[in-house]
Design a protein around this motif. Structure first.
Motif, PDB file in Angstrom:
ATOM      1  N   GLU A 173       0.644  -1.373  -0.135  1.00 21.05           N
ATOM      2  CA  GLU A 173      -0.026   0.245   0.141  1.00 21.05           C
ATOM      3  C   GLU A 173       0.814   1.147  -0.165  1.00 21.05           C
ATOM      4  O   GLU A 173       0.527   2.170  -0.588  1.00 21.05           O
ATOM      5  N   THR A 174       1.936   1.263   0.862  1.00 24.47           N
ATOM      6  CA  THR A 174       2.822   2.437   0.659  1.00 24.47           C
ATOM      7  C   THR A 174       4.333   2.139   0.696  1.00 24.47           C
ATOM      8  O   THR A 174       4.323   1.009   1.461  1.00 24.47           O
ATOM      9  N   GLY A 214       1.226   4.391  -8.234  1.00 26.59           N
ATOM     10  CA  GLY A 214       0.147   5.198  -7.198  1.00 26.59           C
ATOM     11  C   GLY A 214       0.680   6.811  -7.367  1.00 26.59           C
ATOM     12  O   GLY A 214       1.147   6.855  -8.535  1.00 26.59           O
ATOM     13  N   ARG A 215       0.528   7.096  -6.178  1.00 20.94           N
ATOM     14  CA  ARG A 215       0.533   8.813  -6.237  1.00 20.94           C
ATOM     15  C   ARG A 215       1.615   9.165  -4.957  1.00 20.94           C
ATOM     16  O   ARG A 215       1.574   8.191  -4.062  1.00 20.94           O
ATOM     17  N   THR A 217       0.209   3.361  -3.157  1.00 24.49           N
ATOM     18  CA  THR A 217      -0.105   2.484  -4.241  1.00 24.49           C
ATOM     19  C   THR A 217      -1.311   2.658  -4.798  1.00 24.49           C
ATOM     20  O   THR A 217      -2.386   3.066  -3.817  1.00 24.49           O
ATOM     21  N   LEU A 218      -1.938   2.144  -5.805  1.00 20.57           N
ATOM     22  CA  LEU A 218      -3.301   1.902  -5.966  1.00 20.57           C
ATOM     23  C   LEU A 218      -4.154   1.153  -4.969  1.00 20.57           C
ATOM     24  O   LEU A 218      -5.467   1.588  -4.987  1.00 20.57           O
ATOM     25  N   SER A 235      -3.937   1.532  -1.875  1.00 17.60           N
ATOM     26  CA  SER A 235      -4.101   2.342  -0.725  1.00 17.60           C
ATOM     27  C   SER A 235      -5.389   3.095  -0.896  1.00 17.60           C
ATOM     28  O   SER A 235      -5.562   3.838  -1.843  1.00 17.60           O
ATOM     29  N   CYS A 284      -4.853   6.887  -2.329  1.00 16.29           N
ATOM     30  CA  CYS A 284      -4.623   6.961  -3.668  1.00 16.29           C
ATOM     31  C   CYS A 284      -5.671   7.051  -4.283  1.00 16.29           C
ATOM     32  O   CYS A 284      -6.776   6.017  -4.484  1.00 16.29           O
ATOM     33  N   GLN A 333     -10.362   4.142  -5.961  1.00 17.98           N
ATOM     34  CA  GLN A 333      -9.613   4.448  -4.772  1.00 17.98           C
ATOM     35  C   GLN A 333      -9.492   2.930  -4.130  1.00 17.98           C
ATOM     36  O   GLN A 333     -10.284   2.233  -4.240  1.00 17.98           O
ATOM     37  N   GLY A 334      -8.322   2.761  -3.653  1.00 19.53           N
ATOM     38  CA  GLY A 334      -8.111   1.685  -2.665  1.00 19.53           C
ATOM     39  C   GLY A 334      -8.893   1.613  -1.538  1.00 19.53           C
ATOM     40  O   GLY A 334      -9.759   2.571  -1.025  1.00 19.53           O
TER      41      GLY A 334
END
Length: 291
Positions: A130-131, A166-167, A180-181, A183, A186, A202-203
């Protein structure tokens, strides 16, 4: 005057002596065999015990020697296998890293965006997919909201495909944290070209999810499982047409279903990249920010 013995008398005596010698020899051989057999039968128990003891000792020595040699050989083999396994593992790891770096370096970035190549240096075991933190930050032009991407070769054509990761959600001078996508941090606007629809992806807050929820899809569109999902480009910080994943379907087993309001459809997306084994990413920064 003595009379000479007749020749046939001499021959008879000679034959008699010869027969006697033959009988004596035969009797000796028979007696010898009998004595030998009797003596062997007499000594057999003692000889057998000695022989068995000798065999047992010899076998034990050979067995112990074989065990030692086998143990030594096995240890040497284990050491050699461990060394070869470590070398192969290192070589495979380096080959994978080199392959991933080559993919990123060969990337053709979208117009108005500049790729900043970064390596993942930190992952949280709890939120592994996730991150994560990368080794590029503000000094490299990275800003919050930038899109992180990776690349992989197409199995069909072999061409390189750029896919969203992700962002960027926070930055420091030399590092950046990417959600990441998968999470919930994001949020990404996506397009489904085949069904001519758009949505917001959205995750989930639920850990260990493999898919991402996409909402606000057109209720009247026809969707198909496996449909390509890409970035819409509605945000200035996100280029359009970046591959995100494929439509994985809704909870009812169909490609999509209506939400509670009955105004929009919802579904889920399977990310294109394997986020678990990801090692390198490229962060798409706006070229204007580098001037």
């Amino acid at each position: 005057m003595k009379q000479k013995k007749a020749p046939h008398t001499i021959l008879l005596i000679f034959l008699s002596i010869l027969v006697l010698l033959i009988l004596i020899a035969a009797a000796y051989q028979s007696l010898r065999r009998t004595i030998t057999r009797l003596s062997m039968d007499f000594y057999y128990p003692y000889l057998k015990v000695l022989k068995n003891a000798e065999i047992a000792i010899s076998d034990e020595v050979l067995l112990m020697k074989s065990r030692q040699e086998l143990a030594s050989a096995l240890q040497a083999m284990y050491r050699e296998n461990a060394q070869l396994s470590a070398q192969n593992s290192l070589i495979e790891s380096l080959e994978k890293e080199n392959s991933r770096l080559r993919l990123l370096l060969d990337m053709n970035p979208p117009v108005l965006f500049h790729p900043v190549h970064a390596e993942i240096i930190l992952r949280d075991p709890v939120s592994w997919n996730e991150t994560f933190t990368v080794d590029r930050g503000e000094s490299s032009g990275v800003q919050v909201g930038n899109l992180a991407v990776g690349m992989f070769p197409s199995e069909e054509s072999g061409n390189l495909i750029t896919a969203a990761v992700g962002r960027v959600v926070s930055v420091s001078e030399n590092t950046a944290t990417i959600a990441t996508l998968l999470s919930s941090e994001c949020i990404l606007s996506v397009a489904l070209p085949e069904s001519n629809s758009h949505g917001i992806m959205q995750g989930s807050d639920t850990p260990n999810e493999e898919t991402v929820i996409v909402k606000y899809l057109s209720a009247g569109a026809k969707y198909g499982l496996g449909e390509v999902v890409s970035t819409s480009g509605y945000s200035d910080a996100t280029p359009a047409g970046i591959y995100v994943g494929t439509l994985a379907g809704a909870a009812n087993g169909k490609a999509a279903q209506l939400d509670d309001s009955r105004l929009y459809a919802v579904s889920s997306v399977l990310p294109a990249l394997d986020l678990e084994s990801l090692r390198f990413v490229s962060i798409l920064t706006e070229r204007e920010s580098l001037e």
